[in-house]
Design a protein around this motif. Sequence first.
Motif, short mmCIF file in Angstrom:
data_model
loop_
_atom_site.label_atom_id
_atom_site.label_comp_id
_atom_site.label_asym_id
_atom_site.label_seq_id
_atom_site.Cartn_x
_atom_site.Cartn_y
_atom_site.Cartn_z
N ARG A 38 2.15 11.02 -6.92
CA ARG A 38 3.03 12.02 -6.31
C ARG A 38 2.45 13.41 -6.54
O ARG A 38 1.75 13.66 -7.50
CB ARG A 38 4.43 11.94 -6.91
CG ARG A 38 5.16 10.68 -6.46
CD ARG A 38 6.62 10.72 -6.78
NE ARG A 38 7.44 11.54 -5.93
CZ ARG A 38 7.82 11.24 -4.69
NH1 ARG A 38 7.39 10.13 -4.13
NH2 ARG A 38 8.61 12.03 -4.02
N GLY A 39 2.77 14.31 -5.64
CA GLY A 39 2.32 15.68 -5.78
C GLY A 39 0.98 15.96 -5.12
O GLY A 39 0.54 17.11 -5.07
N GLY A 95 10.07 10.03 1.27
CA GLY A 95 10.00 10.91 0.10
C GLY A 95 9.53 12.31 0.45
O GLY A 95 8.81 12.93 -0.33
N ARG A 120 0.77 7.11 -2.00
CA ARG A 120 1.20 7.59 -3.32
C ARG A 120 0.81 6.62 -4.43
O ARG A 120 0.61 7.05 -5.58
CB ARG A 120 2.70 7.84 -3.31
CG ARG A 120 3.02 9.09 -2.50
CD ARG A 120 4.43 9.56 -2.69
NE ARG A 120 4.63 10.81 -2.00
CZ ARG A 120 5.46 10.96 -0.97
NH1 ARG A 120 6.19 9.94 -0.54
NH2 ARG A 120 5.59 12.13 -0.38
#
Length: 124
Positions: free
Chosen positions: A34-35, A64, A29
Amino acid sequence: MRRSKPQSSSDVAGSRRVEQLAAAFAAFRRVHGRGQRIPVGLRRQFLTALDAGVPAGALGKACGVSWSQTRYWRSASAGGPVTAAPQVLAVVDHPAAPGCSSSPDGDLELRVGGWRISVERVTE
């Protein structure tokens, strides 16, 4: 005073595995943000840790990863359907059906809970 119970070797190995995976997810990350889609290898390591008995909540929190994402990965790795089956609604050609209305022009409106779906015939 409360005594902590001694950790077994499997607990220690499990916590090490969680730490290693959390570090791997964090490193990914940092580079990709993120994503972004998690690589297959990292997903496999996550699922292998779950199969080895690492608690899903602890692993998901450390890495996460949500429970729904865990379920999706597990389903995909098993070759099963990765999405829920669509809900099929029966079509009733009756204007007085509960939650439905139609106009003489053939427009259709469906109300479900707080949602309204309208379909209109296009005329050119």
